[in-house]
Design an enzyme around this catalytic site. Structure first.
Site, PDB file in Angstrom:
ATOM      1  N   LYS A  76      36.052  26.443  40.839  1.00  0.00           N
ATOM      2  CA  LYS A  76      36.373  27.752  40.254  1.00  0.00           C
ATOM      3  C   LYS A  76      36.628  27.538  38.762  1.00  0.00           C
ATOM      4  O   LYS A  76      37.246  26.534  38.379  1.00  0.00           O
ATOM      5  CB  LYS A  76      37.615  28.321  40.937  1.00  0.00           C
ATOM      6  CG  LYS A  76      38.019  29.709  40.453  1.00  0.00           C
ATOM      7  CD  LYS A  76      39.233  30.245  41.221  1.00  0.00           C
ATOM      8  CE  LYS A  76      39.603  31.657  40.800  1.00  0.00           C
ATOM      9  NZ  LYS A  76      40.760  32.189  41.554  1.00  0.00           N
ATOM     10  N   SER A 151      40.206  36.777  43.659  1.00  0.00           N
ATOM     11  CA  SER A 151      39.507  36.470  42.427  1.00  0.00           C
ATOM     12  C   SER A 151      38.540  35.288  42.532  1.00  0.00           C
ATOM     13  O   SER A 151      37.719  35.099  41.641  1.00  0.00           O
ATOM     14  CB  SER A 151      40.528  36.161  41.325  1.00  0.00           C
ATOM     15  OG  SER A 151      41.265  34.991  41.667  1.00  0.00           O
ATOM     16  N   SER A 175      43.693  35.312  46.704  1.00  0.00           N
ATOM     17  CA  SER A 175      42.387  35.067  46.094  1.00  0.00           C
ATOM     18  C   SER A 175      41.537  33.955  46.685  1.00  0.00           C
ATOM     19  O   SER A 175      40.396  33.780  46.267  1.00  0.00           O
ATOM     20  CB  SER A 175      42.549  34.802  44.601  1.00  0.00           C
ATOM     21  OG  SER A 175      42.702  36.027  43.941  1.00  0.00           O
TER      22      SER A 175
HETATM   23  N1  GLN Z   1      44.304  40.386  43.963  1.00  0.00           N
HETATM   24  C1  GLN Z   1      45.570  39.861  43.541  1.00  0.00           C
HETATM   25  C2  GLN Z   1      45.771  40.169  42.077  1.00  0.00           C
HETATM   26  O1  GLN Z   1      44.989  40.867  41.554  1.00  0.00           O
HETATM   27  C3  GLN Z   1      45.645  38.396  43.796  1.00  0.00           C
HETATM   28  C4  GLN Z   1      44.844  37.591  42.855  1.00  0.00           C
HETATM   29  C5  GLN Z   1      44.954  36.130  43.103  1.00  0.00           C
HETATM   30  O2  GLN Z   1      45.343  35.698  44.190  1.00  0.00           O
HETATM   31  N2  GLN Z   1      44.639  35.364  42.088  1.00  0.00           N
HETATM   32  O3  GLN Z   1      46.686  39.735  41.451  1.00  0.00           O
END
Ligand code: GLN
Length: 484
Positions: A76, A151, A175
């Protein structure tokens, strides 16, 4: 070759059926010809991959038998990689090349993996749909009109489309698990402190945790084994030995107590997803597990508490991006103040700015007690719910995401609806527990994920429970038609 798991590829490499270089070229060719439809990679590091593959082949030729030697993977784009751009999905870091490797990248390198590139992601890991990336949205390989989740959506889409056998992700509020669910693959968020955060660009430091995205639980066990471990460069890393995660995979599930929280099956849950989860419970019952109804009464407070804690920590973490030390700098600044304002104003996207503003607000004097401190207290209540539940059950199960993948653009203008995508995953981060998502069926022809939550450091148990399910089901073997 691309339909094999890491475990299968590893055996083939050891036996000399093909070399790591051949394998690497095969996946590079797939990325080249198929990723145009997905946008799952930000950077493809072909040359470096081929040189790593050649080194792996030399190690194999010498008779070394590490299980990950020669296995291609993608990182990532939140993990710092020495000499290869690390953008974090942002214009702010579009020109940033880290001078060192993140600890987990280093560990995977030492284990002999071959990095093919860096995957697309929501900007600074803020999002649930991969639409906030500076590099454009990622598409879900099961239906390219829909999102892959976020994400870590680039990692999930790439693994689901078999452009790479496995990838890394990070999970601050869901995410790893949510994109794994939406793309029909396996994702594991470890216990907070299990995998070093050194060199992983910080979003919300008390919640962030790196982990693997793979096709199977067995593959996740192999990858986690290499990523996990104490790191003196991360002050929240926990100094406890890393077990052999593959050793427990086949343990019998007779007598396993599975808790089903009633709060995870209420309003807002897609009926197809609910059916998939209940279908999975039937499989577990056949294996001798006992299903126990439980309650996690503070579940409804998880999303509100998270959207205080995470923005607060992000506003402080992202203050280092000032146009001076890292990344983007505006042109011809009038003075220092103008340099800060315009560099940040021009390089951060709308969602990142929204979070920085919320964070600065909840931390400001006068509001700190009302918001931040209160959210920390709620966090304690949520941990307490899990603590009580784990006195009665071995693992907790439920849906990973309330719906299957939604259309690109459908929720982009409505942050609150978007934030609810993580309604079942966020509490796990607030409590610091490990959680997994595995494929459990289909809803509306799109993958449905089963979430498995464990007690602190119970990764081996989660992997065992997931592996046994994958022994009697074939959801994890399904590949989207266009990527077979
Ligand atoms: N969707 C969540 C956010 O927008 C979690 C994102 C994540 O786990 N990096 O913060």
């Amino acid at each position: 070759m691309h339909n094999k798991t890491i475990a299968e590829l590893s055996r083939s490499l050891q036996q000399g059926d093909f070399s790591s270089e051949e394998l690497t070229r095969h996946f590079l060719a797939r990325i080249e010809s198929l990723d145009g439809a997905l946008n799952s990679f930000i950077t493809v590091s072909a040359e470096r991959a081929l040189s790593q593959a050649k080194q792996a082949d030399q190690r194999l030729a010498k008779g070394e038998n590490g299980p990950l030697i020669g296995i291609p993977l993608a990182q990532k784009d939140i993990f710092c990689t020495d000499g290869v751009k690390t953008s974090c999905g942002s214009k702010m870091l579009d020109n940033f090349i880290a001078p060192y490797n993140a600890t987990s990248v280093e560990k995977l390198n030492v284990a002999g993996t071959v990095m093919l590139g860096k995957t697309n992601m929501d900007e600074f890991a803020m999002g649930s749909s991969n639409e906030t990336s500076f590099y454009g949205a990622v598409k879900n390989p099961w239906n390219t009109d829909t999102v892959p989740g976020g994400s870590s959506g680039g990692s999930a889409a790439a693994v689901a489309a078999r452009l790479i056998p496995c990838a890394t992700g990070t999970d601050t509020g869901g995410s790893i698990r949510q994109p794994a669910a939406l793309c029909g693959i396996t994702g594991l968020k470890p216990t907070y402190g299990r995998v070093s955060r050194y060199g992983m660009i910080a979003f919300a430091s008390s919640l962030d945790q790196g982990g693997p995205l793979t096709r199977t639980a067995e593959d996740a066990a192999m990858l986690l084994g290499a990523m996990a471990g104490f790191d003196e460069r991360d002050s929240t890393s926990i100094d406890t030995p890393v077990p052999d995660y593959c050793a427990e995979l086949d343990r019998d599930l007779k007598g396993l107590k599975i808790g089903l929280p009633k709060e995870y099956f209420g309003e807002g849950l897609d009926s197809g997803i609910g059916d998939a989860v209940h279908g999975a419970m039937d499989e577990y019952k056949k294996m001798g597990a006992e299903i126990i109804d439980i309650s996690l009464p503070n579940t409804h407070l998880a999303v509100p508490a998270y959207y205080v804690v995470a923005p607060a920590e992000c506003s402080s973490n992202l203050s280092r991006f000032d146009g001076v030390r890292f990344g983007y700098r505006c042109e011809n600044p009038k003075d220092l103040e103008d340099l800060y304002k315009r560099s940040r104003g021009e390089a951060f996207g709308a969602e990142v700015k929204r979070r920085i503003m919320i964070g600065a607000y909840v931390l400001s004097s006068g509001y700190y007690d009302a918001y931040y401190l209160k959210a920390q207290k709620v966090r304690r209540l949520i941990s307490g719910d899990f603590k009580q539940a784990f006195e009665k059950v071995d693992v907790i199960m439920g849906p990973t995401s309330p719906t299957p993948a939604f259309k690109i653009g459908e929720k982009a203008d409505d942050p609150i609806t978007m934030y609810l995508s993580d309604i079942y995953t966020i509490a796990v981060n607030l409590a610091g527990l490990p959680g997994m998502s595995i494929p459990a069926g289909f809803a509306n022809n799109m993958p449905a994920g089963l979430q498995i939550i464990g007690n602190y450091f119970a990764e081996a148990k989660l992997l065992n429970v997931a592996h046994k399910f994958q022994q009697v089901t074939d959801f994890h073997t399904k590949t989207p038609d266009a990527f077979k």
